[in-house]
Design a protein around this motif. Sequence first.
Motif, PDB file in Angstrom:
ATOM      1  N   CYS A   3       0.814  -1.227   0.000  1.00 59.07           N
ATOM      2  CA  CYS A   3       0.000   0.000   0.000  1.00 59.07           C
ATOM      3  C   CYS A   3       0.845   1.272   0.000  1.00 59.07           C
ATOM      4  N   PHE A   4       2.059   1.203   0.592  1.00 60.70           N
ATOM      5  CA  PHE A   4       2.904   2.394   0.688  1.00 60.70           C
ATOM      6  C   PHE A   4       3.373   2.897  -0.676  1.00 60.70           C
ATOM      7  N   LEU A   5       3.257   2.044  -1.710  1.00 59.31           N
ATOM      8  CA  LEU A   5       3.720   2.448  -3.044  1.00 59.31           C
ATOM      9  C   LEU A   5       2.873   3.579  -3.629  1.00 59.31           C
ATOM     10  N   VAL A   6       1.581   3.638  -3.234  1.00 54.29           N
ATOM     11  CA  VAL A   6       0.707   4.692  -3.771  1.00 54.29           C
ATOM     12  C   VAL A   6       1.138   6.076  -3.249  1.00 54.29           C
ATOM     13  N   PRO A   7       1.256   6.265  -1.893  1.00 58.45           N
ATOM     14  CA  PRO A   7       1.759   7.580  -1.444  1.00 58.45           C
ATOM     15  C   PRO A   7       3.180   7.866  -1.917  1.00 58.45           C
ATOM     16  N   ALA A   8       3.998   6.806  -2.082  1.00 61.43           N
ATOM     17  CA  ALA A   8       5.370   7.016  -2.574  1.00 61.43           C
ATOM     18  C   ALA A   8       5.343   7.532  -4.012  1.00 61.43           C
ATOM     19  N   ALA A   9       4.420   6.983  -4.828  1.00 60.62           N
ATOM     20  CA  ALA A   9       4.288   7.449  -6.218  1.00 60.62           C
ATOM     21  C   ALA A   9       3.811   8.893  -6.240  1.00 60.62           C
ATOM     22  N   GLU A  10       2.872   9.215  -5.335  1.00 64.00           N
ATOM     23  CA  GLU A  10       2.393  10.607  -5.248  1.00 64.00           C
ATOM     24  C   GLU A  10       3.546  11.535  -4.844  1.00 64.00           C
ATOM     25  N   ALA A  11       4.395  11.040  -3.923  1.00 63.95           N
ATOM     26  CA  ALA A  11       5.543  11.827  -3.458  1.00 63.95           C
ATOM     27  C   ALA A  11       6.482  12.161  -4.616  1.00 63.95           C
ATOM     28  N   GLY A  61       6.218   9.179   5.611  1.00 64.60           N
ATOM     29  CA  GLY A  61       5.270   8.083   5.855  1.00 64.60           C
ATOM     30  C   GLY A  61       5.605   6.856   5.026  1.00 64.60           C
ATOM     31  N   SER A  62       5.892   7.079   3.741  1.00 64.45           N
ATOM     32  CA  SER A  62       6.200   5.946   2.842  1.00 64.45           C
ATOM     33  C   SER A  62       7.458   5.219   3.298  1.00 64.45           C
ATOM     34  N   ALA A  63       8.471   5.972   3.738  1.00 65.73           N
ATOM     35  CA  ALA A  63       9.738   5.353   4.169  1.00 65.73           C
ATOM     36  C   ALA A  63       9.513   4.456   5.387  1.00 65.73           C
ATOM     37  N   LEU A  64       8.769   4.968   6.370  1.00 64.75           N
ATOM     38  CA  LEU A  64       8.552   4.172   7.581  1.00 64.75           C
ATOM     39  C   LEU A  64       7.617   2.993   7.307  1.00 64.75           C
ATOM     40  N   MET A 104      -4.778   6.245   1.901  1.00 64.17           N
ATOM     41  CA  MET A 104      -3.632   6.866   2.590  1.00 64.17           C
ATOM     42  C   MET A 104      -3.218   8.145   1.873  1.00 64.17           C
ATOM     43  N   ALA A 105      -3.048   8.035   0.564  1.00 63.87           N
ATOM     44  CA  ALA A 105      -2.615   9.200  -0.230  1.00 63.87           C
ATOM     45  C   ALA A 105      -3.653  10.316  -0.147  1.00 63.87           C
ATOM     46  N   VAL A 106      -4.928   9.943  -0.239  1.00 62.10           N
ATOM     47  CA  VAL A 106      -6.004  10.948  -0.198  1.00 62.10           C
ATOM     48  C   VAL A 106      -6.049  11.624   1.178  1.00 62.10           C
ATOM     49  N   LEU A 107      -5.944  10.828   2.261  1.00 60.38           N
ATOM     50  CA  LEU A 107      -6.008  11.402   3.619  1.00 60.38           C
ATOM     51  C   LEU A 107      -4.822  12.349   3.882  1.00 60.38           C
ATOM     52  N   VAL A 108      -3.626  11.924   3.483  1.00 60.06           N
ATOM     53  CA  VAL A 108      -2.439  12.786   3.669  1.00 60.06           C
ATOM     54  C   VAL A 108      -2.637  14.099   2.901  1.00 60.06           C
TER      55      VAL A 108
ATOM     56  N   TYR B  35       7.166  11.224  11.406  1.00 62.61           N
ATOM     57  CA  TYR B  35       6.245  10.500  12.292  1.00 62.61           C
ATOM     58  C   TYR B  35       4.781  10.799  11.986  1.00 62.61           C
ATOM     59  N   TRP B  36       4.469  12.068  11.617  1.00 62.42           N
ATOM     60  CA  TRP B  36       3.081  12.382  11.288  1.00 62.42           C
ATOM     61  C   TRP B  36       2.652  11.663  10.006  1.00 62.42           C
ATOM     62  N   GLY B  37       3.533  11.649   9.007  1.00 54.76           N
ATOM     63  CA  GLY B  37       3.236  10.948   7.751  1.00 54.76           C
ATOM     64  C   GLY B  37       2.920   9.487   8.006  1.00 54.76           C
ATOM     65  N   ALA B  38       3.789   8.844   8.797  1.00 57.09           N
ATOM     66  CA  ALA B  38       3.598   7.419   9.099  1.00 57.09           C
ATOM     67  C   ALA B  38       2.337   7.204   9.944  1.00 57.09           C
ATOM     68  N   SER B  39       2.080   8.107  10.893  1.00 52.71           N
ATOM     69  CA  SER B  39       0.900   7.963  11.755  1.00 52.71           C
ATOM     70  C   SER B  39      -0.392   8.029  10.944  1.00 52.71           C
ATOM     71  N   ILE B  40      -0.450   8.975  10.002  1.00 54.89           N
ATOM     72  CA  ILE B  40      -1.658   9.105   9.168  1.00 54.89           C
ATOM     73  C   ILE B  40      -1.871   7.822   8.361  1.00 54.89           C
ATOM     74  N   MET B  41      -0.774   7.318   7.792  1.00 49.31           N
ATOM     75  CA  MET B  41      -0.886   6.115   6.954  1.00 49.31           C
ATOM     76  C   MET B  41      -1.261   4.893   7.781  1.00 49.31           C
TER      77      MET B  41
END
Lengths: 137, 113
Positions: A3-11, A61-64, A104-108, B35-41
Amino acid sequence: MACFLVPAAEAVVTTIITKIIKAKEKEEKVKISFSDGIVEETTKIKFSTKLGWLNKLLWGGSALLAFEHIWHGEVVPFFPFLTAVKNGETADMLAEMESAGVTMAVLVTAIWVCMLIVSNIIEKRALREVKLTKEAL
Amino acid sequence: MTLLITLFAAIICTVIWYAGAYKSNMKVGVLCWLYWGASIMWFVDAIFEYAEIKAEFFNPAPLDMLNDAYLGLSVVALGMLIWLIIVLISDPKGVIKEVLFKKTSKTKITSEN
């Protein structure tokens, strides 16, 4: 799964957009009154800086989350890198990316839009306070 | 548990940043964004998990909780490691520069030079 690939692509996309905007933007100077009553000339926050907030949220977020996926063995350091693809669960993985990843991408992005609105309100209020101080004088 | 630990890290970093770290050049803001980015996700992940397993979401097995806590602490450590690397590379206080290049004599560079 991935799932993290979608926000990473947006990034990736927003980072490129930020670079383009940054090259074209010019500094805008404004007078702001601070909490201690002092009025100072400052530089208005550029839109590219604000877009940088979104980049940092998405990349961070994507990294973590990528680390979490490595922890759970969903991402591996060898081809095809995604366990779901290796196990023939590509359809499930894409469905998860479509649901959780997109959300995830939409919420961020939605939270970033809220931050933009709040920062605009704060900027406008500070500018109005300077106007009122000038009028009072 | 991972979400909770990351969320606490995000809140603590934001409080530190607001309390005065924004003035210093130690880049505490980087930690906040991470941390905020990861928390939201992870919050989104938690919603999807809750939709799937309903009330069971709030009653995790002790072993799962322990593993999630371990993961959460590791995530916090990784975030701090990323921040440390950024700080050391950007060297805002010029410490690395000072260590690498020991001063031998002072020469003031002016426009005439």
